[in-house]
Design an enzyme around this catalytic site. Structure first.
Site, PDB file in Angstrom:
ATOM      1  N   ASP A   1       0.830  -1.222   0.000  1.00 14.43           N
ATOM      2  CA  ASP A   1       0.000   0.000   0.000  1.00 14.43           C
ATOM      3  C   ASP A   1       0.861   1.267   0.000  1.00 14.43           C
ATOM      4  O   ASP A   1       1.669   1.468   0.899  1.00 14.43           O
ATOM      5  CB  ASP A   1      -0.866  -0.072   1.277  1.00 14.43           C
TER       6      ASP A   1
ATOM      7  N   HIS B   1      -4.399   4.380   6.529  1.00 14.17           N
ATOM      8  CA  HIS B   1      -3.215   3.883   5.825  1.00 14.17           C
ATOM      9  C   HIS B   1      -1.943   4.214   6.596  1.00 14.17           C
ATOM     10  O   HIS B   1      -1.816   5.298   7.159  1.00 14.17           O
ATOM     11  CB  HIS B   1      -3.133   4.513   4.431  1.00 14.17           C
TER      12      HIS B   1
END
Lengths: 558, 558
Positions: free
Chosen positions: B195, B368
């Site tokens: 990610d 995130h």
């Protein structure tokens, strides 16, 4: 007879309240009117196709003969951009510091206005017009020559900060004249109007000078061409880049129309110090090695037509960027521009260009003071009344709270809307008329001819396009002699959707038959029936709502 | 004959590269194919009228029979949103953790798909399909039940992080299973995909739990109603608000369709712990005092149709906000949404509502991981090969640099574009085919029927509207028997611009005369002449470029 102390001072912002843009404030006292700034705004997202937005200036028509002057605080578009539209309505003198006047002159060249009265002023000048005395006080901002205005009126001093920050070590020029501001405060300020842009940010805006070493670092590291994109009007930033270029032995190319304009005006007036021969023409760019070049360019906001965006899209006629070049975006995104800037950054990365932007490096400082500077200003001025200006509603309200936390009484603080008129006396300040000063949208040469109906249609058309159902009908018999035909634009890719088009035609035919059978002959009724039926059919088929436009042509049978 | 170790592993991202959205990656090994995620994206600004964007799935048609399953990392739209479109093309089993499967089930109810094979898995489950063994590993994200996938293949382990952060003190559930991740790393990971969303942010993402006290503070201070707007899928955030409501003795109203959906699914599956009676129906809202209520609502991105935007615009059918109410926007703006959110905030301020948002208070954390977490992941995994995923080009490139700084060899890192096919062996990784996997735009029920031509027309129409010049011509004589008429939409306000319309008609007439005189009879030639002449006339008059659409109807004279 009217006694002197019966006259109330009236203040009416026609723009700049509840928005960052088109700043303009009207001050009236008896037979004298002055205007502070006359700016434009950029269109909101929903203002499709609109070029710029200007304030509704019709308020001024009634008091035209009393207007003694427009006093410009600095040369940014949101403070000068509507001057051409004002001067079309009336012939009034415009005062401003040298750079602002220079930029206004340049701007007026594009408009057919004869002999505007542009009057340059110096800091510390006090201009007396009617009942007002306007004192230009040196300030700091992201354009040189920005001013605060201390306006002495018969009932007291009105202090307008303009756009400001406090920079004790500016790259050129002097820090904001806090002593004079303090002096006004000590003597007594009746009403202050102060810049609210950065009220949400704690702390203070760091000095422009703090960027110098960062530019040096980046110039030291760069192996090939360097592009620096910034706001054209940020003359001191341009100076920093020019200085770095000189030190690191690079030539400078100026790219982008507004950058060329500002650099020219600022150089002519002595606000930019550029060694002879440092700037080269873009056409000579290939005579130099990559590491001998710096390009100063527009496009820091990702504007699609600006120089940087064209370079990123390999669409610039003169400048081609290559792997290993460095692009420095020396600006913060104006809210709403994040995605366009991001697109440019991504395109540059795709070319393996080193991109330096806000999140990575200190290569930009704001032109507006943050909370500590706003507090300093209010504390120095200690005004009786306070009106926050230059901000969206959220900023104005926060600035009002900040002022209250510094001891200004809640009842002495007003958050205004555009068009509100405030009356001020030595003792009181109150809204006497709620405003409804609107936006005038400029599209091409049309000023105000695009309104809500046109915008609503543009929005509809932008979402699902349109379908035109056109037919020719015999006036006497009511028989369809040609059509119906279906034409569409922006709806579906017609070649791959022939069926839908054929069926639409069938639907319209059926509607016409139905109308004929029911003896419906009025065209508006027929059109409405077509709209309804076709709309229903299309929505059922494909869940879209295109604009449906029935057109009936009429012929006479002979 | 093909030997086992001759078979190469192929990896093809059909989405999620160079964008944050529509994540989908295809893994092929011999006769076995698995897919990781199957998401949608929201349209870009220039995709006028488009509802959602899905990946081009045609790549899968050829290998349809080999697909052993789709493995979903978590239930966000950018990971599950295209499943309905995939299942229309082929019948493949979908694996995911319970909450993801619950959300997919809900989503599929709106699509006419018969008996999808949805298979819920638990953390630590290892699903063997053909040559692949997929291990679901517990992770942390802004939705519960997010997973990393360790995929054991004949040539080594492929590790896909999904969307992740490291939260050592999550509000519910457990921290990311770093031990198992480390174990894979120690045994050897061939390829990691990780990610990239927050790679530009230094430091680490703070724990969801750090918000708890801030919510308590705000609840303590609030005197009237409280509205908390957040992402519907942020179940743990909803839990925090529900918990605070309970402590401060407020009832909870859920507002907004997606919020109602997620709360229902999450409660049913045990991801939300809500005391009986705590949630009340919005219709009963007036039975409670203002300070006995919390409204949890959609609209944290300022979406015009969402509950919060409706409340701000006084357009909500059930809930009216008043002075003194508190609105907490517990989310960060997704890039591009800054202005719409700002609009909502300003509207709320205008109502004298206390608005609490990002800049003022810690009321949101990202889902995130930031740089330190990305480094931790890469260091634990120590993969031979690395492909950054889930990011725009700027993020992917930065993540590649980060990986290199941690010792992964430059030649072992690939930044991919959608549709690229990579071949991986134990020794090498290389792009074997450059992709051109595009965006499929969904508008209403139409999938892919809006392309560049339609979008270009919508853009044109949105900017200056259109002018239709319509006339009926006698086929045999070429004489105009009706019209020309001028119809416009989205161009100018017609009532105030009669002149321009009349003149436009005259221009078209003149063009027709000219054509007749020069014996130009071909309709396409006549239409082009009308377009050119009218275009020139309009641009001269008003500097606008509306779309010009000549329509010629034909009649036969008898």
């Amino acid at each position: 007879m009217q006694k002197g102390n019966d006259i109330k001072l009236k203040l009416t912002p026609l723009g700049g309240m509840g928005e960052i843009g088109k700043n303009i404030t009207v001050l009236e006292y008896g037979n004298d009117v002055i205007i502070i700034d006359c700016g434009m705004a950029f269109p909101e997202d929903e203002m499709l196709g609109i070029d710029i937005v200007i304030p509704d200036l019709s308020y001024l028509d009634k008091i035209k003969d009393k207007i003694r002057g427009v006093f410009i605080t600095h040369g940014h578009e949101d403070h000068i951009g509507s001057i051409p539209y004002l001067l079309r309505r009336m012939d009034v003198p415009i005062y401003g510091t040298k750079l602002a006047i220079g930029l206004i002159e340049k701007k007026l060249m594009e408009h057919p206005i004869i002999t505007p009265k542009l009057i340059p002023v110096n800091f510390d000048d006090k201009i007396e017009v009617g009942s007002f005395k306007v004192h230009y006080i040196r300030s700091n901002h992201s354009i040189p020559d920005a001013a605060c205005l201390a306006i002495t009126t018969p009932i007291g001093v009105i202090f307008h900060t303009g756009d400001f920050k406090v920079d004790y070590t500016p790259v050129r020029g002097l820090p904001i004249d806090l002593q004079t501001i303090a002096e006004y405060g000590k003597k007594g300020v009746l009403l202050a109007l102060s810049d609210s842009t950065n009220v949400e940010s704690p702390g203070y805006t760091v000095s422009e000078k703090s960027l110098t070493n960062n530019f040096y670092d980046l110039f030291k590291k760069a192996k090939k061409r360097i592009v620096v994109a910034t706001f054209a009007s940020n003359v001191n930033r341009v100076q920093q880049v020019v200085d770095a270029a000189k030190i690191f032995k690079r030539k400078v190319v100026i790219s982008g129309r507004s950058m060329l304009n500002v650099v020219q005006v600022a150089s002519d007036l002595g606000y930019l110090d550029i060694s002879p021969g440092l700037i080269i023409n873009v056409n000579d760019i290939n005579k130099y090695k990559d590491k001998e070049l710096v390009i100063i360019s527009t496009g820091s906001q990702g504007e699609p037509m600006a120089a940087l965006s064209r370079m990123a899209a390999s669409d610039h006629r003169k400048i081609e960027l290559k792997e290993g070049d460095t692009v420095i975006i020396s600006a913060s995104p104006i809210p709403g521009n994040e995605k366009t800037i991001s697109k440019v950054i991504n395109q540059l990365y795709e070319k393996n260009i080193d991109v330096i932007y806000d999140k990575m490096y200190d290569i930009h400082v704001s032109g507006h003071g943050k909370q500590e500077e706003l507090k300093l200003m209010l504390y120095l001025l200690q005004p009786k009344f306070f009106i926050p200006v230059h901000g969206e509603m959220r900023h104005l309200k926060k600035h009002a709270e900040l002022a209250e936390s510094l001891g200004i009484k809640n009842k002495n603080i007003l958050v205004l809307s555009n068009g509100d008129t405030v009356e001020v006396t030595k003792k009181e300040m109150a809204i006497v008329q709620k405003g409804q000063s609107g936006n005038i949208m400029v599209d091409g040469l049309g000023i105000g001819d695009v309104g809500n109906i046109v915008l609503r249609d543009r929005k509809l058309l932008s979402e699902d396009g349109l379908i035109i159902a056109v037919m020719t009908i015999d006036r006497s018999t009511g028989a369809v002699v040609s059509g119906p035909d279906i034409v569409s634009r922006g709806f579906v890719y017609v070649r791959e959707n022939e069926d839908l088009m054929v069926q639409s035609k069938t639907v319209v035919k059926a509607t016409l038959d139905k109308c004929l059978k029911n003896n419906i002959k009025e065209w508006s009724a027929i059109k409405n029936a077509i709209k309804d039926d076709l709309n229903k059919f299309i929505y059922n088929e494909i869940k879209r709502n295109p604009m449906i436009l029935p057109i009936i042509m009429e012929v006479k049978s002979k």
